[in-house]
Design a protein around this motif. Sequence first.
Motif, PDB file in Angstrom:
ATOM      1  N   ARG A   1       0.813  -1.221   0.000  1.00 19.98           N
ATOM      2  CA  ARG A   1       0.000   0.000   0.000  1.00 19.98           C
ATOM      3  C   ARG A   1       0.855   1.284   0.000  1.00 19.98           C
ATOM      4  NH1 ARG A   1      -5.541  -0.817   1.555  1.00 19.98           N
ATOM      5  NH2 ARG A   1      -5.968  -3.053   1.683  1.00 19.98           N
TER       6      ARG A   1
ATOM      7  N   ASP B   1       2.247   5.033  -1.168  1.00 15.43           N
ATOM      8  CA  ASP B   1       1.545   6.271  -1.505  1.00 15.43           C
ATOM      9  C   ASP B   1       1.506   6.487  -3.013  1.00 15.43           C
ATOM     10  OD1 ASP B   1       1.189   7.268   1.275  1.00 15.43           O
ATOM     11  OD2 ASP B   1       3.383   7.287   1.230  1.00 15.43           O
TER      12      ASP B   1
ATOM     13  N   GLY C   1      -8.851   0.305  -4.901  1.00 13.66           N
ATOM     14  CA  GLY C   1      -9.296   1.108  -3.769  1.00 13.66           C
ATOM     15  C   GLY C   1      -8.296   1.243  -2.638  1.00 13.66           C
TER      16      GLY C   1
ATOM     17  N   GLY D   1      -5.885   3.328  -2.506  1.00 11.42           N
ATOM     18  CA  GLY D   1      -5.519   4.735  -2.331  1.00 11.42           C
ATOM     19  C   GLY D   1      -4.151   5.100  -2.867  1.00 11.42           C
ATOM     20  N   THR D   2      -3.508   4.182  -3.580  1.00 11.97           N
ATOM     21  CA  THR D   2      -2.199   4.468  -4.166  1.00 11.97           C
ATOM     22  C   THR D   2      -2.363   5.302  -5.434  1.00 11.97           C
ATOM     23  OG1 THR D   2      -1.232   2.411  -3.315  1.00 11.97           O
ATOM     24  CG2 THR D   2      -0.131   3.431  -5.201  1.00 11.97           C
ATOM     25  N   ALA D   3      -1.644   6.415  -5.502  1.00 16.30           N
ATOM     26  CA  ALA D   3      -1.662   7.244  -6.706  1.00 16.30           C
ATOM     27  C   ALA D   3      -0.680   6.665  -7.717  1.00 16.30           C
ATOM     28  CB  ALA D   3      -1.279   8.681  -6.367  1.00 16.30           C
TER      29      ALA D   3
ATOM     30  N   SER E   1      -2.354   9.938 -11.955  1.00 12.45           N
ATOM     31  CA  SER E   1      -2.173  11.301 -11.461  1.00 12.45           C
ATOM     32  C   SER E   1      -0.978  12.006 -12.080  1.00 12.45           C
ATOM     33  CB  SER E   1      -1.993  11.280  -9.938  1.00 12.45           C
ATOM     34  OG  SER E   1      -3.157  10.797  -9.310  1.00 12.45           O
TER      35      SER E   1
ATOM     36  N   GLY F   1      -1.513  14.951  -3.438  1.00  8.48           N
ATOM     37  CA  GLY F   1      -2.862  15.062  -3.983  1.00  8.48           C
ATOM     38  C   GLY F   1      -2.988  15.887  -5.241  1.00  8.48           C
TER      39      GLY F   1
ATOM     40  N   LYS G   1     -10.593  20.399   0.487  1.00 11.41           N
ATOM     41  CA  LYS G   1     -10.836  18.984   0.187  1.00 11.41           C
ATOM     42  C   LYS G   1     -12.312  18.733  -0.078  1.00 11.41           C
ATOM     43  CE  LYS G   1      -6.945  17.103   2.827  1.00 11.41           C
ATOM     44  NZ  LYS G   1      -6.545  16.254   3.981  1.00 11.41           N
TER      45      LYS G   1
ATOM     46  N   SER H   1     -13.852  17.414  -3.654  1.00 14.30           N
ATOM     47  CA  SER H   1     -14.725  16.238  -3.724  1.00 14.30           C
ATOM     48  C   SER H   1     -16.035  16.572  -4.429  1.00 14.30           C
ATOM     49  CB  SER H   1     -15.005  15.715  -2.318  1.00 14.30           C
ATOM     50  OG  SER H   1     -15.881  14.603  -2.355  1.00 14.30           O
TER      51      SER H   1
ATOM     52  N   ASN I   1     -10.983  11.900 -11.140  1.00 14.04           N
ATOM     53  CA  ASN I   1      -9.751  12.362 -10.502  1.00 14.04           C
ATOM     54  C   ASN I   1      -9.438  13.805 -10.868  1.00 14.04           C
ATOM     55  OD1 ASN I   1      -7.918  12.396 -12.976  1.00 14.04           O
ATOM     56  ND2 ASN I   1      -8.672  10.287 -13.008  1.00 14.04           N
TER      57      ASN I   1
END
Length: 219
Positions: free
Chosen positions: A47, A49, A73, A75-77, A99, A121, A187, A191, A201
């Motif tokens: 997992r 980043d 799901g 959460g790894t970019a 990303s 992010g 944030k 969203s 994204n």
Amino acid sequence: MIRVLIADDETMMRAGARAILSADPEIEVVAEASDGREAVELVLRHRPDVALLDVQMPHLDGLDASSAILRSGVGTAVIIFTTFGKDDYISRALSEGASGFLLKSGDPRDLIAGVRAVADGAAYLSPEAAHHVIRGMSSGRTARGTAARERVGRLSAREQEVLALLGQGLANAQIARRLRLVEGTVKTHVSSILTRLGVDNRVQAAIIAHEAGLLDRVE
């Protein structure tokens, strides 16, 4: 600490990427993979980043591995890291949720900057990749611009401000400073923007911001 997985079928390329990233004390390479299937398995196990994926790999190419990672799901970019700067590679990678897109022929500093930005992010395109994207948007901007402006028109004035800065590649913390907002509020806006634009994204949202001409309004 930013935890990174490197996936490339060439041992020397993995070693080179590791050496560059290791120069940053806040980045740790936690796993390496030599093919796409192994990359997906290691992402699920560690997992990280950020996953740095080459395009051409055995068993599962980088684009398919990227899709599998993003669907998982965890959460790894994902950053696509390749020698190929073809428009179709870039378009597919970004449309499926990557990303970032970096070319191996680029400045080594782009690799560190890209990993840092994506982990924070934001979206990140190397200058060469950005040229491809901008050229593609410019070629069809008139046709797509109308549709993009209609979608952006559904957003509130504040959301449009956030989207314009997101389109510049700014991370949430940077947007918060520019607009004098709490980062948590940014944030929430991001969203809401993704939901109301119907995109998955930040990169896809940034492209809409470009097509709608929002960046022309940014001072």
